[in-house]
Scaffold this motif. Structure first.
Motif, short mmCIF file in Angstrom:
data_model
loop_
_atom_site.label_atom_id
_atom_site.label_comp_id
_atom_site.label_asym_id
_atom_site.label_seq_id
_atom_site.Cartn_x
_atom_site.Cartn_y
_atom_site.Cartn_z
N ARG A 247 -2.27 -32.12 16.80
CA ARG A 247 -0.85 -31.85 16.98
C ARG A 247 -0.12 -31.53 15.68
O ARG A 247 0.73 -30.65 15.64
CB ARG A 247 -0.19 -33.06 17.67
CG ARG A 247 1.32 -33.00 17.83
CD ARG A 247 1.81 -31.74 18.49
NE ARG A 247 1.21 -31.53 19.82
CZ ARG A 247 1.26 -30.38 20.46
NH1 ARG A 247 1.83 -29.31 19.90
NH2 ARG A 247 0.70 -30.24 21.65
N TYR A 248 -0.46 -32.23 14.59
CA TYR A 248 0.31 -32.09 13.35
C TYR A 248 -0.38 -31.25 12.28
O TYR A 248 0.26 -30.78 11.35
CB TYR A 248 0.63 -33.47 12.77
CG TYR A 248 1.46 -34.31 13.71
CD1 TYR A 248 2.77 -33.96 14.02
CD2 TYR A 248 0.93 -35.46 14.29
CE1 TYR A 248 3.53 -34.73 14.88
CE2 TYR A 248 1.69 -36.24 15.14
CZ TYR A 248 2.99 -35.87 15.44
OH TYR A 248 3.73 -36.63 16.30
N GLU A 249 -1.71 -31.08 12.42
CA GLU A 249 -2.45 -30.37 11.38
C GLU A 249 -3.09 -29.08 11.90
O GLU A 249 -3.77 -28.38 11.15
CB GLU A 249 -3.49 -31.30 10.75
CG GLU A 249 -2.84 -32.52 10.10
CD GLU A 249 -3.85 -33.52 9.57
OE1 GLU A 249 -5.06 -33.18 9.49
OE2 GLU A 249 -3.45 -34.66 9.24
N GLY A 250 -2.91 -28.80 13.18
CA GLY A 250 -3.36 -27.52 13.72
C GLY A 250 -4.85 -27.41 13.96
O GLY A 250 -5.37 -26.30 14.12
N ASP A 251 -5.57 -28.52 14.02
CA ASP A 251 -7.01 -28.50 14.26
C ASP A 251 -7.26 -28.48 15.76
O ASP A 251 -7.35 -29.53 16.41
CB ASP A 251 -7.66 -29.72 13.60
CG ASP A 251 -9.18 -29.73 13.76
OD1 ASP A 251 -9.73 -28.82 14.42
OD2 ASP A 251 -9.82 -30.67 13.22
N VAL A 252 -7.38 -27.29 16.34
CA VAL A 252 -7.50 -27.17 17.79
C VAL A 252 -8.82 -27.72 18.32
O VAL A 252 -8.96 -28.00 19.51
CB VAL A 252 -7.33 -25.70 18.23
CG1 VAL A 252 -5.93 -25.22 17.93
CG2 VAL A 252 -8.38 -24.81 17.57
#
Length: 397
Positions: free
Chosen positions: A213-218
């Protein structure tokens, strides 16, 4: 609230802050003794996470944190040397103990379930149901000195505690580093300040969900987690009204929200008389406020690491996350027999955010997947929060 408890809190305020009071009077501006200010300490946070605030009278320093960690794990901080703070707050359980209620040194059980200390620095009020406990320096005195119930059992044992720690060479060095302004004084006041400094550093912000959610690691979470997230934050399930933001709780305080937010809720866990009554020894903030409408209102806990913090609810009366979902899906718990029999769904004091909902088997699995994604495995093993005495013993060999 009993008068003995009120006296304890008031004396605790004076005790915990007295050593530092003179420091606050430097300069032209005088701060309130419990003023909360931004911390200058490096908590090792990712860029997206705000820093917690801290009392101006007890700035967090590496030396205090180190001392506080030793104290947190030291059984000498109990009447008979049998328990420490860590006895009820185990790192692997996100600093809970897995019990419904916790035994103290005399065998007395706490009235409520041990809350997680993860991210405790972000709460402007502490414990399940005491709006008067606003600082860790206050709260620490309850397990240390409280007598209803007895936890660590140190009431009246100040001199004994000081003697124990004064005889330990490690502590003579650590107190001198942590409190040079009082020449390394070993006292209940400095002990409480060091414990509080350490507890403020116990921060969990690196769960798979955080990375997504906060670091963009899908790739950090599964599709089930994403579906569960959507359900959690929907108006259908209503979970997010009480469990939101940085701490998955609607009670919060930090550098980006200095005004803070405080909320207490009745979730329909009990309804003993059909009029909303809770068990007499667990009436929520009504014990403090005296207002009938506050019956059964407790603070929403953080859901960070919730998968490892059971038993659940303020009294530990629900053992599993599945059971928690059953409770909220029903819009309140029904207890059919026994002294606590009642239909929580019909509790007239229940929060409007607990209306009940229906889940398919797949949706339940998705919601549980989301809750499990809040587990920060790195935090549960982080050596910064672990028992330093184990390392100290290894070094002595």
């Amino acid at each position: 609230m009993r008068f003995s408890t009120i006296s304890l809190l008031l004396s605790g305020l004076l005790l915990a802050f007295s050593v530092a009071h003179a420091e606050q009077r430097r300069g032209s501006a005088l701060l309130p003794i419990d003023a909360m200010v931004p911390s200058k300490y490096d908590f090792g946070l990712p860029s997206w996470a705000p820093k917690p605030l801290e009392p101006a009278s007890n700035p967090t320093t590496p030396a205090k944190v180190e001392l506080g960690r030793y104290l947190f794990y030291d059984t000498r901080l109990s009447r008979d040397g049998s328990k420490s703070c860590a006895s009820c707050h185990e790192q692997a359980r996100s600093f809970t103990d897995g019990l419904a209620r916790s035994p103290g040194v005399t065998g007395d059980l706490t009235h409520r379930n041990a809350m997680s200390l993860a991210n405790v620095a972000y709460f402007p009020v502490l414990t399940w149901s005491n709006p008067l406990l606003k600082h860790l320096e206050q709260q620490a005195l309850v397990p240390l000195l409280g007598q209803e119930p007895v936890e660590l059992g140190l009431a009246g044992k100040d001199e004994e505690v000081i003697r124990r720690f004064s005889e330990e060479p490690i502590y003579r060095r650590l107190f001198a580093k942590a409190f040079p302004e009082v020449r390394g004084q070993i006292s209940m006041a400095t002990i409480v300040r060091a414990l509080s400094a350490f507890e403020r550093t116990i921060i969990s912000v690196r769960s798979p969900y955080d990375r997504y959610r906060y670091e963009g690691d899908v790739g950090a979470v599964s599709d089930a987690v994403i579906r569960g997230e959507a359900l959690f934050f929907s108006e259908r399930a209503e979970c997010h009204h009480c469990h939101n933001g940085l701490n998955f709780s609607d009670t919060v305080l930090h550098e980006r929200n200095r005004a803070g937010e405080v909320a207490f809720h009745n979730t329909g866990l009990y309804n003993l008389d059909g009029k909303g009554a809770y068990p007499a020894d667990n009436t929520g903030i009504m014990e403090i406020t005296g207002r009938p409408e506050d019956m059964g209102r407790f603070r929403a806990p953080s859901l960070r690491n919730v998968a490892v913090t059971g038993s659940y609810m303020h009294d530990g009366s629900i053992e599993t996350l599945d059971g928690v979902l059953d409770h909220y899906a029903a819009g309140g718990r029904t207890i059919k027999t026994g002294p606590y029999a009642g239909v929580g769904h019909d509790n007239p004091l229940k929060s409007s955010f607990v209306p009940g909902f229906t889940l398919t088997a797949g949706e339940r699995a998705d919601l549980l997947a989301f809750l499990n994604s809040l587990t920060d495995e790195q935090f549960l093993r982080d050596p910064r929060f672990s028992n330093p005495w184990l390392t100290a013993k290894d070094k002595r060999r």
